[in-house]
Motif scaffolding. Structure first.
Motif, short mmCIF file in Angstrom:
data_model
loop_
_atom_site.label_atom_id
_atom_site.label_comp_id
_atom_site.label_asym_id
_atom_site.label_seq_id
_atom_site.Cartn_x
_atom_site.Cartn_y
_atom_site.Cartn_z
N SER A 100 0.82 -1.04 -0.01
CA SER A 100 0.07 0.08 0.03
C SER A 100 0.81 1.16 0.12
CB SER A 100 -0.81 0.17 1.24
OG SER A 100 -0.11 0.20 2.45
N THR A 101 0.17 2.40 -0.27
CA THR A 101 0.96 3.65 -0.27
C THR A 101 1.70 3.74 1.15
OG1 THR A 101 -0.30 4.61 -1.92
CG2 THR A 101 1.01 6.02 -0.68
N THR A 102 0.85 3.61 2.11
CA THR A 102 1.44 3.72 3.54
C THR A 102 2.78 2.99 3.96
OG1 THR A 102 -0.91 4.19 4.24
CG2 THR A 102 0.86 3.20 6.07
N PHE A 129 -1.02 14.69 4.08
CA PHE A 129 -2.28 13.44 4.21
C PHE A 129 -1.74 12.93 5.35
CE2 PHE A 129 -4.12 9.45 3.46
CZ PHE A 129 -5.46 10.00 3.21
N THR A 131 -1.78 9.91 6.75
CA THR A 131 -0.95 8.58 6.90
C THR A 131 0.55 8.98 6.33
OG1 THR A 131 -1.04 6.23 6.42
CG2 THR A 131 -0.74 7.59 4.36
N ASP A 132 0.91 10.27 5.77
CA ASP A 132 2.09 10.47 5.57
C ASP A 132 2.74 11.14 6.82
OD1 ASP A 132 0.56 10.71 2.94
OD2 ASP A 132 2.61 11.07 2.02
N SER A 177 3.55 15.77 -0.46
CA SER A 177 2.65 15.41 -1.65
C SER A 177 2.50 16.23 -2.70
CB SER A 177 0.99 15.44 -0.64
OG SER A 177 0.91 14.47 -0.09
N TYR A 181 -4.26 16.95 -0.85
CA TYR A 181 -5.56 16.10 -0.88
C TYR A 181 -6.54 16.72 -0.64
CZ TYR A 181 -6.17 16.13 4.27
OH TYR A 181 -6.33 16.68 5.50
N ASP A 206 4.80 12.24 -2.80
CA ASP A 206 3.50 11.15 -2.68
C ASP A 206 2.59 11.73 -3.66
OD1 ASP A 206 1.10 10.34 -2.28
OD2 ASP A 206 1.46 10.11 0.00
N CYS A 208 -0.34 10.35 -4.77
CA CYS A 208 -1.59 9.86 -4.83
C CYS A 208 -2.64 10.67 -5.68
CB CYS A 208 -2.07 9.61 -3.45
SG CYS A 208 -1.42 8.20 -2.58
N HIS A 209 -2.53 11.94 -5.61
CA HIS A 209 -3.63 12.74 -6.10
C HIS A 209 -3.02 13.23 -7.65
CE1 HIS A 209 -6.26 12.63 -2.42
NE2 HIS A 209 -7.13 13.00 -3.53
N CYS A 229 -0.79 5.89 -4.82
CA CYS A 229 -1.85 4.82 -4.90
C CYS A 229 -2.46 4.70 -6.32
CB CYS A 229 -2.86 4.99 -3.78
SG CYS A 229 -4.01 6.34 -4.03
N TYR A 231 -5.80 3.30 -6.73
CA TYR A 231 -7.06 3.36 -6.88
C TYR A 231 -8.00 4.77 -6.93
CZ TYR A 231 -6.05 4.29 -1.72
OH TYR A 231 -5.63 4.87 -0.79
N LYS A 232 -7.11 5.71 -7.10
CA LYS A 232 -7.66 7.11 -7.42
C LYS A 232 -8.08 7.29 -8.79
CE LYS A 232 -6.40 8.84 -2.88
NZ LYS A 232 -5.36 9.09 -1.91
C1 LIG Z 1 -5.32 8.36 -0.58
C2 LIG Z 1 -3.80 8.72 -0.19
C3 LIG Z 1 -3.15 7.81 0.58
C4 LIG Z 1 -3.70 6.56 0.88
O1 LIG Z 1 -2.72 5.68 1.38
P1 LIG Z 1 -3.32 4.07 1.59
O2 LIG Z 1 -1.81 3.57 2.16
O3 LIG Z 1 -3.59 3.55 0.28
O4 LIG Z 1 -4.17 4.10 2.58
C5 LIG Z 1 -2.03 8.60 0.87
N1 LIG Z 1 -1.49 9.43 0.80
C6 LIG Z 1 -2.20 10.59 0.02
C7 LIG Z 1 -1.61 11.69 -0.25
C8 LIG Z 1 -3.31 10.19 -0.43
O5 LIG Z 1 -4.18 10.92 -0.96
#
Ligand SMILES: *Cc1c(COP(=O)(O)O)cnc(C)c1O
Length: 420
Positions: A100-102, A129, A131-132, A177, A181, A206, A208-209, A229, A231-232
């Protein structure tokens, strides 16, 4: 672009001349009346992906059984190279689709910190974000390092000047990022990466977006590391595996902390000690998610066919149009734009600020318009370039105007739900 007009016929004209219009039919659309503006949270299902997943499950798994590992084994690299070539500006051998991204963020941040002895500071921004921020704080704590948080305006994002003021000889790693987000603010990747590298630190982006919506040139920018990631905007489905990028020149100098057997030299000799392969393969951990990675390949192929240039062009036109209509219709109703107005500094989504953002979002879902809510008072609308029409933007903003004017949101509970 040409002057934006607020009458619906303008949106109809834009749709009629949209070079990407036909891609919309390549997605599952069980409810044609639904206006989906949340592809930046969970992308829609490409029809080709549904077919590919059925084939992987029925033929490759059901009939091929364990023999299919002969070709599954290379899938994380193959999908990574495809993604790198079409959407990340990365030459082969630098991208993997895995975990996963995390988890990838943890692997790369830990490896980067360990590779910079004597440097004990990780820099990120206070609006990154969650999780980051959590992962980077955890990595810092684990290694006796500290996390320096840049103060960032939540609507305009991180500036090169702010980064320049935060890095010094003690900085091991900067992690940011690319597209924020919440606001969609787009950071200047080339300039910030240059500043960080001049300070002798490593840069971890990162994506993701941004992956699949904004052109990314990791090699050309001299980026060291990246994660993101799928799934976006890449439409690979809920929980599909993420990607990671490690610049070729850096790979053998890094050692990631999850010492799994998929990163091991002569993996099937089952040797006594961990001895990672040279190159990108050492950033693998355990058995990859084959079904999810196949979906990443399909999602990437579809975006590659559309081309990131046309996707970006349509994305900026859609968000500019959204902002124009919001200024005309929603500003008088107490809604403010909470995203950069300069299209060059914006990803593919826009936030509107309103004290009732949560309940307005709920009322919109009842009107068949799906966006989402983000703290503290933001309605986030993400027009995904490959599936969204200009008339969708017109209809969504028209619905928003009616929900606010009629106070239709007042029927909904004040308390946000568990998932927003
Ligand atoms: C969606 C998103 C994540 C999601 O991380 P997961 O490990 O897939 O849950 C992480 N960082 C950013 C900037 C995001 O937008």
């Amino acid at each position: 672009m040409t002057t934006l007009r607020a009458d619906r016929s303008f949106a109809e004209e834009c749709d009629a001349t949209d070079p990407l219009a036909s891609f919309r039919e390549r997605f599952a659309r069980d409810d044609p009346s639904l206006i989906y503006l949340d592809g930046n949270s969970l992308g829609m299902l490409p029809l080709a992906t549904a077919e590919r997943i059925a084939d992987v499950v029925r033929r490759e798994w059901g009939a091929g059984l364990v023999r299919s590992w002969e070709h599954w084994i290379d899938l994380p690299r193959r999908a990574g190279d495809l993604l790198g070539r079409h959407l990340l500006g990365a030459a082969p051998g630098q991208v993997l689709v895995c975990d996963s991204t995390t988890v990838n963020l943890y692997k790369l941040a830990r490896a980067a910190l360990d590779a910079q002895p004597g440097r004990t500071v990780i820099v990120t921004d206070d609006d990154n974000f969650p999780t980051d921020r959590y992962v980077l704080a955890g990595v810092a704590a684990e290694r006796g390092a500290s996390l320096r948080l840049l103060r960032t305006d939540i609507d305009t994002g991180v500036t090169p000047d702010a980064v320049a003021g935060a890095v010094d000889g003690a900085t091991a790693l900067v992690s940011l990022s690319h597209v924020a987000y919440r606001s969609g603010a787009l950071a200047d990747m080339a300039q910030i990466t240059g500043i960080v590298r001049d300070a002798g630190a490593l840069m971890l982006w990162d994506l993701c977006h941004s992956a699949g919506s904004v052109p990314v040139e990791l090699d050309a920018c001299g980026a060291d590391l990246a994660v993101g990631c799928t799934y976006k905007y890449l439409n690979a489905g809920p929980g599909a595996p993420a990607f990671l990028y490690v610049a070729a020149a850096l790979q053998d100098a890094l050692r990631q902390p999850v010492q799994g057997w998929f990163g091991q030299r002569e993996q099937f000799l089952m040797g006594p000690e961990y001895d990672p392969v040279p190159g990108i393969g050492r950033f693998l951990t355990g058995t990859p998610d084959v079904v999810g990675t196949a979906a990443v390949e399909e999602g990437t192929r579809l975006l590659a066919e559309a081309g990131i240039g046309p996707l970006r062009d349509k994305g900026t036109r859609l968000t500019s149009y959204l902002i124009t209509l919001a200024d005309a219709w929603l500003a008088p109703l107490g809604c403010a734009i909470a995203s950069p107005r300069d299209a060059a500094r914006r990803g593919s989504h826009v936030c509107l600020r309103h004290p009732e953002a949560w309940r307005i979002g709920r009322a919109l879902i009842r009107s068949r318009v799906i966006g989402d809510y983000r703290t503290p008072d933001r309605l986030r609308l993400g027009p995904t370039p490959i599936t969204t029409r200009f008339t969708d933007i017109w209809d969504a903003l028209d619905a928003t105007r009616r929900v606010i004017e009629d106070r239709a949101y007042e029927e909904f509970p004040l308390e946000p739900a568990r998932v927003t």
